[in-house]
Design an enzyme around this catalytic site. Structure first.
Site, PDB file in Angstrom:
ATOM      1  N   GLU A 182      -1.590   8.457   5.767  1.00 56.28           N
ATOM      2  CA  GLU A 182      -2.648   8.720   6.738  1.00 56.28           C
ATOM      3  C   GLU A 182      -3.203  10.118   6.513  1.00 56.28           C
ATOM      4  O   GLU A 182      -2.466  11.042   6.186  1.00 56.28           O
ATOM      5  CB  GLU A 182      -2.101   8.604   8.157  1.00 56.28           C
ATOM      6  CG  GLU A 182      -1.949   7.169   8.574  1.00 56.28           C
ATOM      7  CD  GLU A 182      -1.348   7.044   9.964  1.00 56.28           C
ATOM      8  OE1 GLU A 182      -1.566   7.930  10.800  1.00 56.28           O
ATOM      9  OE2 GLU A 182      -0.651   6.039  10.192  1.00 56.28           O
ATOM     10  N   GLU A 210       0.847  -1.199   0.000  1.00 58.30           N
ATOM     11  CA  GLU A 210       0.000   0.000   0.000  1.00 58.30           C
ATOM     12  C   GLU A 210       0.880   1.247   0.000  1.00 58.30           C
ATOM     13  O   GLU A 210       1.978   1.242   0.551  1.00 58.30           O
ATOM     14  CB  GLU A 210      -0.968  -0.021   1.189  1.00 58.30           C
ATOM     15  CG  GLU A 210      -0.324  -0.132   2.563  1.00 58.30           C
ATOM     16  CD  GLU A 210       0.140   1.181   3.125  1.00 58.30           C
ATOM     17  OE1 GLU A 210      -0.375   2.219   2.688  1.00 58.30           O
ATOM     18  OE2 GLU A 210       1.044   1.153   3.989  1.00 58.30           O
ATOM     19  N   CYS A 215       5.298   4.811   9.610  1.00 59.57           N
ATOM     20  CA  CYS A 215       5.869   4.236   8.384  1.00 59.57           C
ATOM     21  C   CYS A 215       7.320   4.623   8.121  1.00 59.57           C
ATOM     22  O   CYS A 215       8.184   3.750   8.042  1.00 59.57           O
ATOM     23  CB  CYS A 215       4.999   4.629   7.202  1.00 59.57           C
ATOM     24  SG  CYS A 215       3.280   4.196   7.453  1.00 59.57           S
TER      25      CYS A 215
END
Ligand code: UGA
Length: 441
Positions: free
Chosen positions: A155, A151, A260
């Site tokens: 966010e 992905e 991340c």
């Protein structure tokens, strides 16, 4: 939608799993979401969204007739053609990714040989795919296809990123699985990049590490700007106009955070180290990013003389605006460092989940910016929430003990703040100071 309506099981109801589920349901697929946390499933069944992500709640609500939530893995896959693994892969003590939740899902899939494919969306080290393939074979699923479909959703804009992606990466060894996943994404306007599993896994880590490097490059350039009198925002604007470089991710600030970039840059470094190779550029990126909030504290200390017993207001706590996520937020390092220097902390954030652990349990949280800055010796803009651009700074100045503002995201106009009496520090720009009565700077 252009493709067929399919049945998908999504394992993991976190940020990635819920966005994946909502978007697949929006595309017309039937989705069963399975999580192991009963409270999460209870909330979802009741129509509540356990995380803050713009647009997600509405999309889940609009497609509720195509969404089922369950704790039961067997129920999740009973009707499914595809099982998506969207569980988290946190770092272990050695910096490797903890894949135990991925293995737990594979274990739960034992016997589900009716599936057409198992897909890993979780971020995993390169080479995980071949281990997953072996585990599927061992679980009796040798006829089930396998793919990596990383992905690239940020966010705060995850739904939009999913439905309008720069690319859809499908890493698989077999044609049938590639065709199935391409069909599953029909209706999404974005180029499909088909490749082998290992390359797909690497695309994810390389993308995040390169974005983290870009941010770090501008942060280091900002330090040079501070020392030489250049203005990093002007530099970034002009450098970014070069179409080969682009303006995105050239905003200097207090460093990158979130779930991340810190994790994935460390994971890529650890992965390289495990092969005996030191990824030197990433070593530097990680070190510079660690320094970035500490430099801000040092600069505040130099301006105030000491931080001991100074009252400092932190404006914004989340790692970026548009999310309630506090994972690896630079604000937490700032707060810890300021407390260690003897400062008293107040804070404001519109959505950050109240944290009862250190350092936040030592900070006074206020519902308004005005209350947070009252009697403060300095305010630090940590997260560029849009609300902070609407603040009446002239009124705020009168509430503060010292009119010192550190704009950690270069989001306000330093000259305008200086005109209303602030000393405005920022990242990679000269400190703006109010004119003295004599008219000198
Ligand atoms: C990031 C990537 O942008 C996504 O493409 C990726 O899918 C996601 O990680 C992931 O791996 O799941 P995210 O962490 O949600 O998304 O947030 P970003 O918007 O990328 O911001 C990351 C951090 O970089 C934030 O702390 C932000 O303040 C900082 N940043 C970003 C800067 O300091 N300067 C910039 O110019 C841009």
């Amino acid at each position: 939608m252009a493709g067929s309506s399919r049945s998908v099981a999504v394992f993991g109801a976190g940020y990635i799993g819920l966005v994946t589920a909502a978007c697949f349901a929006q595309l017309g697929h039937r989705v069963t979401v399975r999580d192991i946390q009963p409270e999460r499933i209870r909330l979802l069944r009741a129509g509540d969204v356990p995380i803050y992500e713009p647009g997600l709640g509405d999309m889940l609500a609009q497609n509720k007739e195509r969404l089922v939530y369950t704790l039961d893995a067997a129920e999740a896959v009973a009707e499914a053609e595809v099982a998506y693994i969207c569980v988290d892969t946190p770092p272990t003590a050695s910096g490797d990714a903890d894949l135990s939740r991925v293995w737990a899902v594979i274990d739960a899939l034992r016997g589900a040989s009716h599936l057409a494919a198992v897909v890993v969306k979780s971020t995993v080290p390169v080479g995980t795919g071949s281990r997953v393939r072996a585990a599927l074979d061992e679980a009796g699923l040798e006829r089930v296809g396998y793919a990596s479909n990383p992905e690239f959703t940020a966010e705060g804009r995850a739904v939009e990123d999913f439905l309008r992606p720069d690319r859809i990466v499908i890493g698989t060894a077999d044609e049938a699985t590639a065709a199935l996943l391409t069909d599953l994404h029909a209706g999404i306007d974005g180029p499909v990049q088909r490749m082998d599993v290992a390359s797909a896994e690497m695309v994810k880590l390389a993308s995040n590490a390169l974005l983290a490097t870009k941010i770090t490059f501008i942060n280091e350039s900002a330090t040079v700007c501070e020392a030489t009198g250049a203005d990093v925002t002007r530099v970034a604007d002009a450098v970014g106009l070069d179409h080969r470089l682009g303006r995105h991710f050239l905003n200097a600030g207090l460093g990158y955070g979130g779930s991340c970039f810190p994790k994935d840059s460390r994971a890529l470094r650890a992965m390289a180290s495990n092969t005996g190779y030191s990824f030197q550029l990433l070593n530097a990126v990680i070190e510079v990013n660690d320094l970035q909030p500490r430099r801000a504290v040092q600069r505040l200390k130099a301006e105030l003389g000491t931080l001991n017993q100074r009252r400092i207001a932190l404006l914004g706590m989340t790692f970026k605006p548009g999310t309630d996520d506090m994972r690896e937020a630079p604000s937490t390092v700032l707060a810890s460092r300021l407390l260690a220097e003897g400062a008293t902390l107040t804070c404001w954030d519109p959505v950050a989940r109240p944290a009862d652990a250190a350092p936040w349990n030592a900070a006074e949280r206020h519902p308004t910016v005005a209350e947070a800055v009252t009697h403060a010796d300095a305010a630090v803009l940590v997260t560029e929430w849009p609300e902070l651009r609407e603040v009446d700074w002239e009124a705020v100045r009168d509430l503060m003990r010292t009119p010192l503002l550190f704009d950690g995201r270069n989001t306000l106009d330093p000259a305008a703040l200086a005109r209303v009496g602030f000393i405005c520090m920022s990242v990679g720009r000269a400190t703006a100071r109010p004119r003295r009565a004599s008219g000198s700077e």
